[in-house]
Design a protein around this motif. Structure first.
Motif, short mmCIF file in Angstrom:
data_model
loop_
_atom_site.label_atom_id
_atom_site.label_comp_id
_atom_site.label_asym_id
_atom_site.label_seq_id
_atom_site.Cartn_x
_atom_site.Cartn_y
_atom_site.Cartn_z
N LEU A 21 0.81 -1.22 0.00
CA LEU A 21 0.00 0.00 0.00
C LEU A 21 0.85 1.27 0.00
CD1 LEU A 21 -3.05 0.81 0.18
CD2 LEU A 21 -2.71 0.95 2.64
N ILE A 22 1.96 1.27 0.70
CA ILE A 22 2.77 2.49 0.82
C ILE A 22 3.85 2.61 -0.26
CG2 ILE A 22 2.32 2.76 3.28
CD1 ILE A 22 5.16 1.66 3.80
N ASP A 23 3.89 1.68 -1.19
CA ASP A 23 4.85 1.72 -2.29
C ASP A 23 4.15 2.34 -3.50
OD1 ASP A 23 6.56 1.31 -4.42
OD2 ASP A 23 6.96 -0.79 -3.92
N PRO A 24 4.46 3.60 -3.84
CA PRO A 24 3.73 4.25 -4.94
C PRO A 24 3.88 3.54 -6.28
CG PRO A 24 5.62 5.57 -4.28
CD PRO A 24 5.49 4.46 -3.29
N GLU A 25 4.97 2.87 -6.50
CA GLU A 25 5.18 2.16 -7.77
C GLU A 25 4.22 0.98 -7.92
OE1 GLU A 25 7.08 3.47 -10.14
OE2 GLU A 25 7.49 5.07 -8.70
N ARG A 26 3.66 0.49 -6.81
CA ARG A 26 2.74 -0.66 -6.85
C ARG A 26 1.29 -0.25 -7.08
NH1 ARG A 26 5.11 -5.33 -4.11
NH2 ARG A 26 3.35 -6.41 -5.03
N LEU A 27 0.98 1.05 -7.04
CA LEU A 27 -0.40 1.52 -7.20
C LEU A 27 -1.11 0.93 -8.42
CD1 LEU A 27 -0.14 5.25 -6.12
CD2 LEU A 27 -1.85 3.64 -5.32
N PRO A 28 -0.50 0.92 -9.61
CA PRO A 28 -1.21 0.35 -10.77
C PRO A 28 -1.50 -1.14 -10.64
CG PRO A 28 0.63 1.73 -11.49
CD PRO A 28 0.78 1.53 -9.99
N ILE A 34 -5.51 3.45 -12.05
CA ILE A 34 -4.19 4.07 -12.17
C ILE A 34 -3.39 3.37 -13.26
CG2 ILE A 34 -2.01 4.62 -10.99
CD1 ILE A 34 -4.32 6.16 -9.81
N ILE A 35 -2.92 4.15 -14.23
CA ILE A 35 -2.14 3.55 -15.32
C ILE A 35 -0.67 3.96 -15.26
CG2 ILE A 35 -4.09 3.20 -16.87
CD1 ILE A 35 -3.35 5.76 -18.32
N GLU A 36 -0.35 4.98 -14.47
CA GLU A 36 1.04 5.43 -14.40
C GLU A 36 1.25 6.25 -13.12
OE1 GLU A 36 3.48 8.78 -16.85
OE2 GLU A 36 2.23 7.41 -18.02
N VAL A 37 2.42 6.08 -12.51
CA VAL A 37 2.82 6.87 -11.33
C VAL A 37 4.20 7.44 -11.58
CG1 VAL A 37 3.36 6.78 -8.86
CG2 VAL A 37 1.44 5.46 -9.75
N SER A 38 4.40 8.71 -11.22
CA SER A 38 5.71 9.33 -11.38
C SER A 38 5.94 10.36 -10.28
CB SER A 38 5.82 10.02 -12.75
OG SER A 38 4.87 11.07 -12.85
N ASP A 39 7.15 10.86 -10.22
CA ASP A 39 7.52 11.96 -9.31
C ASP A 39 7.22 11.68 -7.83
OD1 ASP A 39 8.35 13.36 -11.57
OD2 ASP A 39 6.40 14.34 -11.80
N ALA A 40 7.27 10.42 -7.43
CA ALA A 40 7.04 10.09 -6.01
C ALA A 40 8.21 10.57 -5.17
CB ALA A 40 6.85 8.59 -5.84
N THR A 41 7.90 11.14 -4.01
CA THR A 41 8.95 11.62 -3.11
C THR A 41 9.46 10.51 -2.21
OG1 THR A 41 7.28 12.34 -1.50
CG2 THR A 41 8.07 13.98 -3.09
N GLY A 42 8.94 9.31 -2.36
CA GLY A 42 9.34 8.17 -1.54
C GLY A 42 8.12 7.36 -1.16
N ARG A 43 8.30 6.53 -0.16
CA ARG A 43 7.20 5.70 0.31
C ARG A 43 6.08 6.58 0.85
NH1 ARG A 43 8.77 0.39 2.68
NH2 ARG A 43 7.86 1.18 4.58
N LEU A 44 4.87 6.06 0.85
CA LEU A 44 3.70 6.84 1.25
C LEU A 44 3.36 6.66 2.72
CD1 LEU A 44 1.53 6.14 -1.91
CD2 LEU A 44 3.18 7.98 -1.51
#
Length: 121
Positions: A21-28, A34-44
């Protein structure tokens, strides 16, 4: 604002579900819109963490900026997103352990679609 609520039981303990859940790259992988995630400042896992997401809603692309507004480790994650044209959403995710070693996960979404989203009528 309209609301969506959904619950599911996941065959994994809350710690494992929280890590995903806290890994933004795993959102899709677990959020079908959600089809794409970028510019994450780190774990959520920290209030103030941010990311940009591209979603597909009713066949239309919506790009928005998201920020974590509340964290209760292993239990609750709240994010707020804004999109051009006045689109906004608050997503509240909660995790609850069960006596079977699984996790009851719930999500509540309050949202407002951007102006002009459905085109001219």
């Amino acid at each position: 604002m309209p609301k969506i609520h959904s619950e599911i039981e996941i065959d994994a303990p809350p710690q494992r579900v929280w890590e995903i859940l806290i890994d933004p790259e795993r959102l899709p992988q677990y959020n079908a819109t959600i089809i794409e995630v970028s510019d994450a400042t780190g774990r959520l896992d920290q209030v103030g963490a941010t990311y940009r997401a591209v979603a597909r809603v009713y066949g239309r692309r919506i790009e928005g900026d998201w920020e974590v507004t509340e964290v209760v480790p292993l239990r609750r994650l709240v994010v707020r997103g804004l999109a051009p044209g006045g689109g906004a959403a608050t997503v509240i995710g909660t995790l609850e352990p069960t006596d079977r070693g699984t996790t009851r996960a719930a999500v509540e979404i309050d949202y407002q679609l951007p102006a002009g989203f459905l085109g001219e009528i």
